[in-house]
Motif scaffolding. Structure first.
Motif, short mmCIF file in Angstrom:
data_model
loop_
_atom_site.label_atom_id
_atom_site.label_comp_id
_atom_site.label_asym_id
_atom_site.label_seq_id
_atom_site.Cartn_x
_atom_site.Cartn_y
_atom_site.Cartn_z
N LYS A 80 20.96 0.38 20.90
CA LYS A 80 19.73 -0.35 21.25
C LYS A 80 18.99 0.38 22.37
O LYS A 80 19.60 0.84 23.33
N GLY A 81 17.68 0.47 22.20
CA GLY A 81 16.85 1.10 23.22
C GLY A 81 16.80 2.61 23.14
O GLY A 81 16.26 3.26 24.04
N SER A 82 17.33 3.19 22.07
CA SER A 82 17.30 4.64 21.93
C SER A 82 16.12 5.08 21.07
O SER A 82 15.60 4.33 20.25
N TRP A 83 15.71 6.32 21.29
CA TRP A 83 14.62 6.92 20.54
C TRP A 83 15.20 7.62 19.33
O TRP A 83 16.18 8.35 19.43
N MET A 84 14.62 7.41 18.15
CA MET A 84 15.12 8.08 16.96
C MET A 84 13.97 8.70 16.19
O MET A 84 12.84 8.22 16.21
N ARG A 85 14.28 9.78 15.53
CA ARG A 85 13.33 10.45 14.64
C ARG A 85 13.96 10.59 13.26
O ARG A 85 15.02 11.19 13.12
N ILE A 86 13.32 9.99 12.26
CA ILE A 86 13.79 10.06 10.88
C ILE A 86 12.83 10.94 10.09
O ILE A 86 11.61 10.72 10.11
N THR A 87 13.36 11.95 9.42
CA THR A 87 12.55 12.84 8.59
C THR A 87 13.01 12.73 7.15
O THR A 87 14.20 12.95 6.85
N VAL A 88 12.10 12.36 6.26
CA VAL A 88 12.41 12.18 4.84
C VAL A 88 11.59 13.17 4.03
O VAL A 88 10.35 13.17 4.12
N LYS A 89 12.27 14.03 3.27
CA LYS A 89 11.59 14.88 2.30
C LYS A 89 11.63 14.16 0.95
O LYS A 89 12.70 13.77 0.49
N HIS A 90 10.46 14.00 0.34
CA HIS A 90 10.39 13.16 -0.85
C HIS A 90 9.19 13.55 -1.69
O HIS A 90 8.37 14.39 -1.29
N THR A 91 9.09 12.94 -2.85
CA THR A 91 7.87 13.04 -3.63
C THR A 91 7.12 11.72 -3.51
O THR A 91 7.69 10.69 -3.16
N SER A 92 5.84 11.78 -3.82
CA SER A 92 4.98 10.58 -3.81
C SER A 92 4.24 10.61 -5.13
O SER A 92 3.40 11.48 -5.37
N ASP A 93 4.55 9.64 -6.00
CA ASP A 93 4.16 9.75 -7.40
C ASP A 93 3.03 8.79 -7.76
O ASP A 93 3.23 7.58 -7.86
N PRO A 94 1.82 9.30 -7.97
CA PRO A 94 0.71 8.41 -8.36
C PRO A 94 0.84 7.86 -9.77
O PRO A 94 0.29 6.80 -10.06
N VAL A 95 1.57 8.53 -10.64
CA VAL A 95 1.72 8.05 -12.00
C VAL A 95 2.71 6.91 -12.06
O VAL A 95 2.50 5.91 -12.74
N ALA A 96 3.80 7.00 -11.31
CA ALA A 96 4.78 5.92 -11.30
C ALA A 96 4.16 4.63 -10.82
O ALA A 96 4.58 3.54 -11.21
N ALA A 97 3.14 4.73 -9.99
CA ALA A 97 2.50 3.54 -9.44
C ALA A 97 1.24 3.14 -10.18
O ALA A 97 0.53 2.24 -9.74
N LYS A 98 0.95 3.75 -11.34
CA LYS A 98 -0.35 3.53 -11.97
C LYS A 98 -0.56 2.10 -12.44
O LYS A 98 -1.69 1.64 -12.55
N ASP A 99 0.53 1.39 -12.74
CA ASP A 99 0.39 0.01 -13.18
C ASP A 99 0.48 -0.98 -12.02
O ASP A 99 0.48 -2.18 -12.23
N GLN A 100 0.57 -0.46 -10.80
CA GLN A 100 0.68 -1.32 -9.63
C GLN A 100 -0.71 -1.56 -9.06
O GLN A 100 -1.60 -0.72 -9.20
N ASP A 101 -0.86 -2.70 -8.41
CA ASP A 101 -2.13 -3.01 -7.77
C ASP A 101 -2.12 -2.49 -6.35
O ASP A 101 -2.09 -3.23 -5.38
N GLY A 102 -2.10 -1.18 -6.22
CA GLY A 102 -2.07 -0.60 -4.89
C GLY A 102 -1.27 0.68 -4.85
O GLY A 102 -0.67 1.10 -5.84
#
Length: 500
Positions: free
Chosen positions: A129-151
């Motif tokens: 508790k009270g510590s500073w953390m840095r999380i780094t995530v390498k990933h893809t971001s897929d506009p097609v997978a979300a095409k049927d989503q409202d957002g």
């Protein structure tokens, strides 16, 4: 407005469809063995699995690499700097619609897996508790997978834009996807030369390497995840000056810049009008993004509001109505963006105020009386409350029906509450309250209870009873000063039939 469904000029939005989010759309790998993980949330009554406890995000650094094809995943890196607010063995992030390649915590490899729509990260040692953390995530971001989503990603004719409200930022990048945890953003977009990339905040660099350019933007004020914006397209960026030298930049399809200029030229005067009502513009820049896309709504993404381009190039709506929609999204920069809702049940504070200033602008500039609109809203208010819940207690989306919270009860129904308040405490006190509200809660979050307390202070008397009836009552209370106004009886809706 948060997410503004556009109505015909003669009626208000009926709501927003929320598509079911499929946990199977997240493809993750497990780097280290761990006990079963669970999806978490901050307990929001409308979106219980949004947000995550145990930490407070200070900053996001988002990097997206666009290939030039808006039907292909973007390569992305999300870095999150945060303070822990409790001891943590795991850290839950909201994330869906992408493949996670690796995760690091404080520079060291971490285990990760999926749980519902959470990415669950297990660092190699317990976080205190009270510590500073840095999380780094390498990933893809897929506009097609979300095409049927409202957002999430919105595919345009020449690229991409974002529409993350209310629960869709985590379709694009790992985050603490709840407006109660605002943070500063740095956004980097790499795209082939010939494309222009724009994001929230101000530009801090554009580096060209061989056949691509990396554009970097940074916000100077904290921002909720649902307000993030990235535009990638064959766009023109047009600059002008607003009140007090405020930089105004607009992003439009290059081929349409001349046709759209008469609308873009209105923004400085609209900002000046809003400043005369509530005080100085709260951010470092403003402008509109007119995208060639079919969304069915406009959206107040911070410093760069999203509009459908065709709204302004097809003669379907009168000019006064388009002006009012522009002012609606502009007013959200104060109400919803600078002062953000602590929970989604507080969203009436966003939409009620944006609808209020939309209507007030129309009254002053187009001579369409506010009182007429409020009388009509009063007549429909009981029906809206029956269908969608009272303004400050909207009904949650029903399982399987995918109905969002953006119903008339938080638009004109909430503006009606503000009209009643002005009738109750007087015009001068109401106008003083509005300026105090955006000044006191600037760059932070606020609740309905905060607004009630401030209104009681400014009004010089306890208004808890007044607000209890107007914000939470099943029936619309009598309108102060208008005893002749009548609410129509709600019509019964047959079981299984959607309300009109």
């Amino acid at each position: 407005m948060p997410l503004t469904l556009r109505p015909r000029p003669h009626h208000r939005p009926l709501g927003r469809r929320k598509a079911a989010l499929l946990a199977s759309a997240v493809s993750v790998c497990l780097l280290a063995a761990a006990a079963p993980a669970d999806p978490l949330g901050v307990g929001d009554r409308l979106y219980p699995y949004l947000g995550n406890p145990g930490y407070d995000v200070a900053a996001y650094d988002l990097s997206f690499t666009y290939s030039g094809a808006n039907d292909k995943p973007l390569q992305a890196v999300t870095t999150i700097d945060a303070w822990t607010t409790t001891d943590l063995e795991r850290v839950n992030l909201d994330f869906a619609h992408g493949k996670v390649e690796s995760v690091e915590v404080d520079g060291r490899p971490a285990g990760f897996t999926s749980a519902g729509e959470d990415l669950v990260v297990t660092p190699d040692s317990r976080l205190r508790k009270g510590s500073w953390m840095r999380i780094t995530v390498k990933h893809t971001s897929d506009p097609v997978a979300a095409k049927d989503q409202d957002g999430g990603w919105v595919r345009t004719s020449d690229g991409l834009a974002m529409a993350n409200q209310a629960d869709a930022a985590h379709l694009v990048f790992p985050c603490n996807d709840h407006p109660s945890d605002k943070a500063r953003f740095t956004i980097r977009i790499t795209a082939p030369n010939g494309y222009t990339a724009v994001a929230n905040g101000v530009p801090v660099g554009a580096d060209r390497v061989r056949g691509s350019t990396t554009w970097t933007y940074r916000t100077q004020h904290p921002m909720a995840t649902e307000l993030a914006q990235v535009s990638i397209g064959r766009s023109a960026v047009l600059h002008r000056q607003g009140p007090h030298g405020l930089p105004v930049r607009d992003v439009v399809p290059s081929a349409d810049r001349k046709a759209l200029e008469p609308w873009l030229a209105k923004t400085p005067d609209q900002i000046a009008w809003m400043e005369s009502k509530v005080g100085p513009f709260p951010f470092e820049t403003y402008g509109v993004l007119m995208a060639q896309a079919s969304t069915g709504f406009e959206l107040e993404t911070q410093t760069l509001s999203l509009f459908e381009k065709d709204l302004f190039t097809e003669p379907a709506y009168p000019a006064w109505y388009l002006d009012s929609i522009m002012v609606h999204e502009l007013s959200h920069q104060w109400f919803g963006d600078s002062v953000s809702p602590r929970t989604w049940s507080d969203v009436w504070l966003n939409e009620g105020h944006a609808t209020w200033y939309e209507a007030l602008y129309t009254e002053e500039k187009a001579h369409r009386p506010m009182e007429d609109r409020m009388k009509a809203a009063y007549g429909a208010s009981d029906r809206w409350r029956a269908e969608g819940g009272p303004p400050a207690l909207p009904k949650p989306p029903q399982p399987g029906q995918k109905i969002g919270i953006f119903r008339p009860n938080i638009y004109d129904g909430a503006a009606l509450v503000l009209y009643a308040l002005r009738q109750e405490i007087g015009r001068q006190a109401f106008e003083r309250l509005e300026k105090m509200w955006v000044r006191e809660y600037r760059d932070s979050t606020a609740t309905t209870a905060d607004f009630v307390r401030l209104a009681s202070t400014v009004g010089g008397r306890d208004l808890n009873g007044f607000f209890k009836d107007w914000l939470y009552g099943e029936k619309t209370p009598p309108m102060p000063g208008h005893p002749d106004w009548k609410a129509m009886k709600p019509t019964r809706v047959a079981k299984g039939q959607a309300p009109e």
